[in-house]
Motif scaffolding. Sequence first.
Motif, short mmCIF file in Angstrom:
data_model
loop_
_atom_site.label_atom_id
_atom_site.label_comp_id
_atom_site.label_asym_id
_atom_site.label_seq_id
_atom_site.Cartn_x
_atom_site.Cartn_y
_atom_site.Cartn_z
N GLY A 116 11.16 14.49 -93.02
CA GLY A 116 10.05 14.90 -93.88
C GLY A 116 9.12 15.83 -93.12
N SER A 117 7.86 15.47 -93.02
CA SER A 117 6.86 16.28 -92.32
C SER A 117 6.76 15.91 -90.85
N THR A 118 7.70 15.11 -90.36
CA THR A 118 7.64 14.61 -88.99
C THR A 118 8.84 15.11 -88.19
N SER A 119 8.56 15.60 -87.00
CA SER A 119 9.60 16.01 -86.07
C SER A 119 9.71 14.93 -84.99
N VAL A 120 10.94 14.46 -84.74
CA VAL A 120 11.13 13.39 -83.77
C VAL A 120 12.04 13.89 -82.65
N GLU A 121 11.48 13.97 -81.44
CA GLU A 121 12.26 14.32 -80.26
C GLU A 121 12.68 13.04 -79.56
N TRP A 122 13.92 12.99 -79.07
CA TRP A 122 14.40 11.80 -78.38
C TRP A 122 15.18 12.20 -77.13
N ARG A 123 15.19 11.30 -76.15
CA ARG A 123 15.99 11.51 -74.96
C ARG A 123 16.47 10.16 -74.43
N ILE A 124 17.63 10.18 -73.81
CA ILE A 124 18.26 8.98 -73.28
C ILE A 124 18.60 9.25 -71.82
N ALA A 125 18.33 8.27 -70.96
CA ALA A 125 18.64 8.43 -69.53
C ALA A 125 19.13 7.12 -68.96
N GLY A 126 20.20 7.19 -68.18
CA GLY A 126 20.68 6.04 -67.45
C GLY A 126 19.97 5.98 -66.11
N GLU A 127 19.68 4.77 -65.66
CA GLU A 127 19.01 4.61 -64.37
C GLU A 127 19.39 3.27 -63.77
N GLY A 128 19.30 3.16 -62.47
CA GLY A 128 19.59 1.90 -61.80
C GLY A 128 18.44 0.93 -62.03
N GLY A 129 18.77 -0.32 -62.29
CA GLY A 129 17.75 -1.34 -62.44
C GLY A 129 17.33 -1.87 -61.09
N ILE A 130 16.70 -3.03 -61.07
CA ILE A 130 16.19 -3.61 -59.83
C ILE A 130 17.30 -3.82 -58.82
N LEU A 131 18.44 -4.32 -59.27
CA LEU A 131 19.58 -4.54 -58.38
C LEU A 131 20.68 -3.51 -58.60
N GLY A 132 20.36 -2.41 -59.25
CA GLY A 132 21.36 -1.40 -59.54
C GLY A 132 22.28 -1.81 -60.67
#
Length: 184
Positions: free
Chosen positions: A120-136
């Motif tokens: 509609g009148s809204t533009s939605v930008e998204w991104r996804i990223a993998g990353e290591g957690g506390i213990l990888g």
Amino acid sequence: MKAKGLTLIEVLIALSVIGIAFGALLMSQVANLRASAQSRYATDTKAAAVRVLEAKSGEVLWSEIASDPRYRDDPETGRSFHFVDYYYGCPEPVRPPPEIRSGSLANLRPVDCSGTEEEGSTSVEWRIAGEGGILGEGVVTIVVTATHDRGPRVTMGRRVTCYDVYPSPTQDKPAPCPPPGGGR
């Protein structure tokens, strides 16, 4: 005998007092209408952000029985976890360890790591990223920012861990979690 009634000056004073009161009421109503419209725009913006966040979360959490053996993460059931593709594929492809899809970039499905959707009148930008957690152990972060063309902006995020996808990665079946100490 004195005449009864109102003089012209008294009538004008009464009309000016009524006019001022109605003007103040009108300004109050206009302010309420503007606030209501801004609230509606903010609600529409948040709803668009939630829809896209839920859709992208569903894509990351998706698992299926893989017909192509390259994508099988659980050899016993033949399940393939799309989490693996997003974790090792976003924001740029990273070679998985040998125990995950034979350690080959060719065994990762191509995935979109960012994009824009119009609602509609809204533009939605998204991104996804993998990353290591506390213990990888592996975390995929999804961030969406929705902007309404009338001003309101909403940013939301969600972190999906490999434990959300595969509940017992420390047992005999480590997929889709990277080995402890691993990660991006």
